[in-house]
Write a protein that holds these residues in place. Sequence first.
Motif, PDB file in Angstrom:
ATOM      1  N   LEU A   1      -0.878  11.112   8.355  1.00 54.19           N
ATOM      2  CA  LEU A   1       0.344  10.840   7.980  1.00 54.19           C
ATOM      3  C   LEU A   1       1.127  11.913   7.673  1.00 54.19           C
ATOM      4  O   LEU A   1       0.662  12.996   7.139  1.00 54.19           O
ATOM      5  CB  LEU A   1       0.573   9.919   6.558  1.00 54.19           C
TER       6      LEU A   1
ATOM      7  N   ILE B   1       0.802  -1.317   0.044  1.00 50.22           N
ATOM      8  CA  ILE B   1       0.021   0.118  -0.111  1.00 50.22           C
ATOM      9  C   ILE B   1       0.841   1.265   0.154  1.00 50.22           C
ATOM     10  O   ILE B   1       2.020   1.460   0.707  1.00 50.22           O
ATOM     11  CB  ILE B   1      -0.947  -0.127   1.167  1.00 50.22           C
ATOM     12  N   TYR B   2       0.375   2.120  -0.822  1.00 45.53           N
ATOM     13  CA  TYR B   2       1.474   3.540  -0.947  1.00 45.53           C
ATOM     14  C   TYR B   2       1.725   4.212   0.145  1.00 45.53           C
ATOM     15  O   TYR B   2       2.942   4.497   0.526  1.00 45.53           O
ATOM     16  CB  TYR B   2       0.538   4.465  -2.029  1.00 45.53           C
ATOM     17  N   PHE B   3       0.671   4.201   1.442  1.00 43.30           N
ATOM     18  CA  PHE B   3       1.251   5.052   2.615  1.00 43.30           C
ATOM     19  C   PHE B   3       2.098   4.104   3.424  1.00 43.30           C
ATOM     20  O   PHE B   3       2.266   4.588   4.593  1.00 43.30           O
ATOM     21  CB  PHE B   3      -0.174   5.567   3.196  1.00 43.30           C
TER      22      PHE B   3
ATOM     23  N   GLY C   1      -4.282   9.497  13.307  1.00 42.27           N
ATOM     24  CA  GLY C   1      -4.082   8.913  11.973  1.00 42.27           C
ATOM     25  C   GLY C   1      -3.782   9.466  10.948  1.00 42.27           C
ATOM     26  O   GLY C   1      -4.057   9.083   9.778  1.00 42.27           O
TER      27      GLY C   1
ATOM     28  N   LYS D   1       3.253   9.212  12.064  1.00 43.52           N
ATOM     29  CA  LYS D   1       1.718   9.277  12.009  1.00 43.52           C
ATOM     30  C   LYS D   1       1.477   9.537  13.263  1.00 43.52           C
ATOM     31  O   LYS D   1       1.882   9.164  14.419  1.00 43.52           O
ATOM     32  CB  LYS D   1       1.373   7.598  11.560  1.00 43.52           C
TER      33      LYS D   1
ATOM     34  N   LYS E   1      -1.018  13.921   5.040  1.00 44.63           N
ATOM     35  CA  LYS E   1      -2.101  13.328   4.337  1.00 44.63           C
ATOM     36  C   LYS E   1      -3.139  12.677   5.348  1.00 44.63           C
ATOM     37  O   LYS E   1      -2.811  11.884   6.329  1.00 44.63           O
ATOM     38  CB  LYS E   1      -1.422  12.415   3.271  1.00 44.63           C
ATOM     39  N   ASP E   2      -4.489  12.918   5.046  1.00 45.80           N
ATOM     40  CA  ASP E   2      -5.225  12.216   5.745  1.00 45.80           C
ATOM     41  C   ASP E   2      -5.766  10.989   4.901  1.00 45.80           C
ATOM     42  O   ASP E   2      -6.439  11.163   3.958  1.00 45.80           O
ATOM     43  CB  ASP E   2      -6.705  13.129   6.120  1.00 45.80           C
ATOM     44  N   PRO E   3      -5.800   9.562   5.422  1.00 43.15           N
ATOM     45  CA  PRO E   3      -6.136   8.645   4.594  1.00 43.15           C
ATOM     46  C   PRO E   3      -7.463   8.470   4.396  1.00 43.15           C
ATOM     47  O   PRO E   3      -8.178   8.001   3.346  1.00 43.15           O
ATOM     48  CB  PRO E   3      -5.769   7.236   5.468  1.00 43.15           C
ATOM     49  N   LYS E   4      -8.369   9.106   5.307  1.00 44.48           N
ATOM     50  CA  LYS E   4      -9.628   9.124   5.192  1.00 44.48           C
ATOM     51  C   LYS E   4     -10.441  10.426   4.378  1.00 44.48           C
ATOM     52  O   LYS E   4     -11.508  10.629   4.063  1.00 44.48           O
ATOM     53  CB  LYS E   4     -10.406   9.335   6.514  1.00 44.48           C
ATOM     54  N   ASN E   5      -9.588  11.205   3.976  1.00 43.75           N
ATOM     55  CA  ASN E   5      -9.927  12.460   3.183  1.00 43.75           C
ATOM     56  C   ASN E   5     -10.675  13.294   3.935  1.00 43.75           C
ATOM     57  O   ASN E   5     -11.618  13.899   3.287  1.00 43.75           O
ATOM     58  CB  ASN E   5     -10.195  12.093   1.694  1.00 43.75           C
TER      59      ASN E   5
END
Length: 276
Positions: A207, A99-101, A205, A222, A245-249
């Motif tokens: 990044l 996974i990219y992150f 959470g 993180k 960057k928020d994985p949940k946008n």
Amino acid sequence: MEQHPMPRQITTFEFKLIGILTLKQFIYLAVFIPMGFVVFKLIPIPLLNILFALIVAGGGVAFAFVPINDRPLDVWIKNFVRRITSPTQYTYHKKNPPIYFLKNLFFLSDPHRIMSHIDSQEKLAVYMAKTKSATSAPAVKKQVIANLLQKPNTALAGQKKVIAAQQVKPPVQIQTQPQTMPQPAVRKAFFTGVLKNHKLIPIPGILIYVKNDKGVVSRLLKTNPHGVFATFNPLPPSEYLFEFKDPKNTYFFDTMKLKIEDLNPKPLEFFSKELL
């Protein structure tokens, strides 16, 4: 004795459409018997033409009427060919990329958590030693009382000898030195920071990509459940880009350019710019 009907295979049941023959049996006979007649006419040798014609026609009869273990002959031949041509060894090849992150992710160990675990183990060992000595004392007393009840003369004589020996021997004083536990070295973080939203609530959470002047990611951090991030590995003093960057946008942040020194006592604070 009562008779019970035997179960039958109904999923592969074939109806008899042409007299006493099913459609598959009729096709086998209609194909192989004329082929046997053609072979009989094509081979001029008298005995060989009859032999080969019987083999071809008999093959059709076998395909139509000779099952082996309730399976037709064509199924056996099909499975045999498939078994011969299929590979017998399979090798697993992993093709899915990570996974990219999770690429270039650094896992940091907290020394405080390790020391607290060691301290709890030592306290547990001391407690178990105390409880063991406390439980062994009543057992010794019970054994002494049992000896007095069973053999009073022998027990009293033994006690007199022990008392006499205690009077003769002077008490020995044992000087014990207090044990000093080595103090663990507290590892300080190189720099820390906290992420909050517009309501000053910590954001977990998220990044954090720490990039140098060439755009190469030097650290990937993180935030924990309290919105705090930290790194214990030092970086060379320079200016670094902080990308979030928020994985949940859900939250959005600006890219910040900060200068990192050898000593960074104050924690860094970042705030999101999500829509109200």
